[in-house]
Design a protein around this motif. Sequence first.
Motif, PDB file in Angstrom:
ATOM      1  N   MET C  23      27.105  47.025 -29.924  1.00  0.00           N
ATOM      2  CA  MET C  23      27.267  48.203 -28.758  1.00  0.00           C
ATOM      3  C   MET C  23      27.069  47.546 -27.478  1.00  0.00           C
ATOM      4  O   MET C  23      26.971  48.177 -26.447  1.00  0.00           O
ATOM      5  CB  MET C  23      26.162  49.139 -28.933  1.00  0.00           C
ATOM      6  N   SER C  24      26.756  46.200 -27.390  1.00  0.00           N
ATOM      7  CA  SER C  24      26.595  45.332 -26.281  1.00  0.00           C
ATOM      8  C   SER C  24      25.400  45.989 -25.390  1.00  0.00           C
ATOM      9  O   SER C  24      25.342  46.190 -23.960  1.00  0.00           O
ATOM     10  CB  SER C  24      27.872  45.415 -25.316  1.00  0.00           C
ATOM     11  N   VAL C  25      24.317  46.182 -25.803  1.00  0.00           N
ATOM     12  CA  VAL C  25      22.942  46.769 -25.303  1.00  0.00           C
ATOM     13  C   VAL C  25      21.783  45.985 -25.643  1.00  0.00           C
ATOM     14  O   VAL C  25      21.438  46.215 -26.898  1.00  0.00           O
ATOM     15  CB  VAL C  25      22.843  48.418 -25.558  1.00  0.00           C
ATOM     16  N   PRO C  26      21.612  45.043 -24.597  1.00  0.00           N
ATOM     17  CA  PRO C  26      20.411  44.186 -25.000  1.00  0.00           C
ATOM     18  C   PRO C  26      18.883  45.131 -24.978  1.00  0.00           C
ATOM     19  O   PRO C  26      18.833  45.911 -24.066  1.00  0.00           O
ATOM     20  CB  PRO C  26      20.056  43.312 -24.004  1.00  0.00           C
ATOM     21  N   VAL C  27      18.234  45.273 -26.005  1.00  0.00           N
ATOM     22  CA  VAL C  27      16.956  46.072 -26.245  1.00  0.00           C
ATOM     23  C   VAL C  27      15.842  45.217 -26.793  1.00  0.00           C
ATOM     24  O   VAL C  27      15.944  43.918 -27.209  1.00  0.00           O
ATOM     25  CB  VAL C  27      17.289  47.165 -27.221  1.00  0.00           C
ATOM     26  N   ARG C  43      12.493  40.688 -28.249  1.00  0.00           N
ATOM     27  CA  ARG C  43      13.306  40.940 -26.986  1.00  0.00           C
ATOM     28  C   ARG C  43      14.573  40.176 -26.813  1.00  0.00           C
ATOM     29  O   ARG C  43      14.581  38.885 -26.838  1.00  0.00           O
ATOM     30  CB  ARG C  43      12.386  40.634 -25.887  1.00  0.00           C
ATOM     31  N   MET C  44      15.824  41.124 -26.987  1.00  0.00           N
ATOM     32  CA  MET C  44      17.092  40.302 -27.121  1.00  0.00           C
ATOM     33  C   MET C  44      17.338  39.795 -25.590  1.00  0.00           C
ATOM     34  O   MET C  44      16.528  40.431 -24.383  1.00  0.00           O
ATOM     35  CB  MET C  44      18.203  41.417 -27.296  1.00  0.00           C
ATOM     36  N   ASP C  45      17.958  38.755 -25.402  1.00  0.00           N
ATOM     37  CA  ASP C  45      18.267  38.351 -24.109  1.00  0.00           C
ATOM     38  C   ASP C  45      18.895  39.190 -23.368  1.00  0.00           C
ATOM     39  O   ASP C  45      19.938  39.912 -23.609  1.00  0.00           O
ATOM     40  CB  ASP C  45      19.146  37.144 -24.262  1.00  0.00           C
ATOM     41  N   ILE C  52       9.868  46.575 -22.861  1.00  0.00           N
ATOM     42  CA  ILE C  52       8.953  46.150 -23.770  1.00  0.00           C
ATOM     43  C   ILE C  52       7.807  47.089 -24.114  1.00  0.00           C
ATOM     44  O   ILE C  52       7.627  47.602 -25.324  1.00  0.00           O
ATOM     45  CB  ILE C  52       8.230  44.779 -23.320  1.00  0.00           C
ATOM     46  N   ASP C  53       6.986  47.664 -23.040  1.00  0.00           N
ATOM     47  CA  ASP C  53       5.957  48.522 -23.380  1.00  0.00           C
ATOM     48  C   ASP C  53       6.605  50.123 -23.828  1.00  0.00           C
ATOM     49  O   ASP C  53       6.038  50.673 -24.610  1.00  0.00           O
ATOM     50  CB  ASP C  53       5.555  48.780 -21.784  1.00  0.00           C
ATOM     51  N   ILE C  54       7.846  50.204 -23.593  1.00  0.00           N
ATOM     52  CA  ILE C  54       8.273  51.458 -23.998  1.00  0.00           C
ATOM     53  C   ILE C  54       8.610  51.430 -25.613  1.00  0.00           C
ATOM     54  O   ILE C  54       8.566  52.162 -26.362  1.00  0.00           O
ATOM     55  CB  ILE C  54       9.745  51.878 -23.094  1.00  0.00           C
ATOM     56  N   GLY C 115      15.556  49.770 -24.090  1.00  0.00           N
ATOM     57  CA  GLY C 115      16.471  49.000 -23.284  1.00  0.00           C
ATOM     58  C   GLY C 115      17.798  49.557 -22.864  1.00  0.00           C
ATOM     59  O   GLY C 115      18.461  49.196 -21.759  1.00  0.00           O
ATOM     60  N   GLY C 116      18.392  50.417 -23.498  1.00  0.00           N
ATOM     61  CA  GLY C 116      19.619  51.147 -23.205  1.00  0.00           C
ATOM     62  C   GLY C 116      19.423  52.720 -22.725  1.00  0.00           C
ATOM     63  O   GLY C 116      18.226  52.977 -22.541  1.00  0.00           O
ATOM     64  N   ALA C 117      20.261  53.184 -22.626  1.00  0.00           N
ATOM     65  CA  ALA C 117      20.251  54.892 -22.606  1.00  0.00           C
ATOM     66  C   ALA C 117      19.416  55.403 -23.696  1.00  0.00           C
ATOM     67  O   ALA C 117      19.619  54.776 -25.029  1.00  0.00           O
ATOM     68  CB  ALA C 117      21.526  55.471 -22.450  1.00  0.00           C
ATOM     69  N   VAL C 118      18.882  56.524 -23.665  1.00  0.00           N
ATOM     70  CA  VAL C 118      18.075  56.941 -24.850  1.00  0.00           C
ATOM     71  C   VAL C 118      19.110  57.265 -26.180  1.00  0.00           C
ATOM     72  O   VAL C 118      18.591  56.858 -27.235  1.00  0.00           O
ATOM     73  CB  VAL C 118      17.426  58.378 -24.307  1.00  0.00           C
TER      74      VAL C 118
END
Lengths: 137, 137, 137, 137
Positions: C23-27, C43-45, C52-54, C115-118
């Motif tokens: 999906m090309s969404v680093p999370v 943690r993806m680049d 992180i905290d979320i 990291g991305g949209a919900v």
Amino acid sequence: MSSLSLQEAEQVLAAGVAQATEMSVPVNIAVLDAGVNLKAFARMDGALLGSIDIAMGKARTSALFQMNSEDLFEFSKPGGSSFGLENTNGGLVVFAGGRPLVVDGEVVGAVGVSGGAVAQDDAIAQAAATALTAAAV
Amino acid sequence: MSSLSLQEAEQVLAAGVAQATEMSVPVNIAVLDAGVNLKAFARMDGALLGSIDIAMGKARTSALFQMNSEDLFEFSKPGGSSFGLENTNGGLVVFAGGRPLVVDGEVVGAVGVSGGAVAQDDAIAQAAATALTAAAV
Amino acid sequence: MSSLSLQEAEQVLAAGVAQATEMSVPVNIAVLDAGVNLKAFARMDGALLGSIDIAMGKARTSALFQMNSEDLFEFSKPGGSSFGLENTNGGLVVFAGGRPLVVDGEVVGAVGVSGGAVAQDDAIAQAAATALTAAAV
Amino acid sequence: MSSLSLQEAEQVLAAGVAQATEMSVPVNIAVLDAGVNLKAFARMDGALLGSIDIAMGKARTSALFQMNSEDLFEFSKPGGSSFGLENTNGGLVVFAGGRPLVVDGEVVGAVGVSGGAVAQDDAIAQAAATALTAAAV
């Protein structure tokens, strides 16, 4: 500051787990980047829950000061130059098991290991940190 | 309480940075006012991230007690008169590198320096604090 | 409680990373066991540091209540039955991206993604959680 | 991640102070690097003490999510996709006045401004952030 990729962090974890497995010592391993933010973590099966926070603390201590975690003890110990240093930064961990991750002479993060005896943790941290250095050569 | 202007705080920072540069020791420098509130801060390039909190702590300790941070050690040390003093106020930093800022005999704030050896931090803090005193003359 | 092995946790991480990469969404991805203790993290680049905290919070929320993190919103929302629920347990995260890890009908832990949209985070969490279920079959 | 020099951070502070002076609004200005660690800070004479923490919080929020602090409000607001987001990461500040610092298309840190009305803070943050971008061209 230089970046630490997830691939590199996973190499560090894998090298640490391999060393710990060989020693039959289940540990927690935390990898932080140079900005002192968590990059990767693994708790081996059977590792003590109380060591999660210690592994994090060793890695954080090492990343904050770019030295082995136990090097801070020299400053912190009774009679050392920096009485109470271990209470700064929300609490440091100043015994062995935290080591900087160095690539091309630059600190790119740190690894923290906890779960065994301190000397065991340190041997595992050394193996973990060395793997990254070796891979970079 | 007497006020500490931003211009004065920046003089303190600049004098500290100049001294640290001459000594080739990258440090963090925090300046607080007499109300123990942050006025100005600078992290020199290459200064340890773990020293941010320590610089703040030294300045806070010095401002809270209107004395050099290491003067608190005499009370805090094992056998001293005030066992556990370093754990009050959310944690004090009782080694050298925090110094009051004095203008016309009155404490107007404090400076805290961290990043090098304790003696280096203290020399830089002294240079920083003196600059303000000199400027006031 | 049933145990979650490191191997299983790494399967969860790998499935999440694979989905996120597609999906090309680093999370950030956190895996906790049924005792609500951290088991593995990646943690993806390029993933946001604030996530992180979320990710940790979503996994913790899901493990604490053995349900999807967003299911807690129904109780927490204005007018819901449990006003302030999100402030318990040191703070819950009650939007999507946290999912229980289920093996043989039993909750063995939880995964949290951020990291991305919900909706993206949730799709990645679903892929991560499903991988473990599929592997168990 | 790219580094932010003290010289650059001081340019950001100076541009912010200049804009605030022109608007006759004394503010606090915090500059963080991309790793979300404090780089420089200035409290203008007359700036509210309660705004120290807010300036720090706006800069931290912006650095953590690499976006303007108020952009988080869209997610956090009642009916938004991420109920309670503002309570993650130890507390975010989701109104205007925090902006990323961008050099060559890359986020190198963030600036946070607080002390005036929100729109004033934001105008000052914009002037501060733009100065760095302009200097880099």
